[in-house]
Design an enzyme around this catalytic site. Structure first.
Site, mmCIF file in Angstrom:
data_model
loop_
_atom_site.group_PDB
_atom_site.id
_atom_site.type_symbol
_atom_site.label_atom_id
_atom_site.label_comp_id
_atom_site.label_asym_id
_atom_site.label_seq_id
_atom_site.Cartn_x
_atom_site.Cartn_y
_atom_site.Cartn_z
ATOM 1 C CB SER A 1 -10.526 -5.777 7.417
ATOM 2 O OG SER A 1 -10.255 -5.490 6.044
ATOM 3 C CG HIS A 52 -1.949 -1.136 1.064
ATOM 4 N ND1 HIS A 52 -1.890 -2.252 1.866
ATOM 5 C CD2 HIS A 52 -2.968 -1.339 0.205
ATOM 6 C CE1 HIS A 52 -2.855 -3.083 1.521
ATOM 7 N NE2 HIS A 52 -3.508 -2.565 0.504
#
Length: 146
Positions: A90, A21
């Site tokens: 998550s 990311h």
């Protein structure tokens, strides 16, 4: 194109880090892809590259592709992993959520450290919830260095 990335996790002993990311430690040019240290933003002409392009943080935003170099490294290391540790994810966003699944399929042990439940909790060999990641890493480092 191979690019070296700052090892943000290195302070906890990680030798192999793929920043899927991106990182706030760097900025990159939207035109030529040249990277600069994030301190470039603090300089007078900090939002412009030498080529005239606009600089932005080197992070991946929703809808953007993951950096090919880091993605390829993550794939390679997933195939080699004996232990796969997920910290604070998550595990809902693809394709990054596929790495721990693939590692588990290949026989790696899976550790998930997360505040909330994830779709892979039942497959984890060790599940740690409701504990700050920083304290987990500090305890792990103390244990390994003892």
């Amino acid at each position: 194109m191979a690019r070296s990335r700052p090892n943000q996790a290195g302070k906890h002993g990680s030798q192999k880090v793929a920043q899927l990311h991106g990182t706030l430690a760097a900025v990159r040019c939207l035109r030529c892809e040249r990277e600069y240290a994030s301190t470039q933003y603090l300089e007078e002409a900090g939002i412009n590259c030498e080529c005239g392009g606009f600089l932005r943080p080197s992070v991946v935003l929703f809808g953007e592709g993951l950096p090919p170099f880091d993605f390829e490294r993550a794939e390679e290391w997933t195939e080699e992993a004996d232990l796969f540790i997920v910290l604070g994810s998550s595990l809902l966003v693809s394709p990054a959520n596929l790495f721990p699944q693939r590692a588990k399929q290949r026989g790696a042990r899976l550790v998930i450290v997360n505040r909330d439940t994830t779709p892979l909790d039942e497959r984890a060999d060790l599940l740690i919830q409701n504990e700050p990641i920083g304290s987990i890493l500090q305890r792990t480092e103390k244990y390994l260095n003892a």
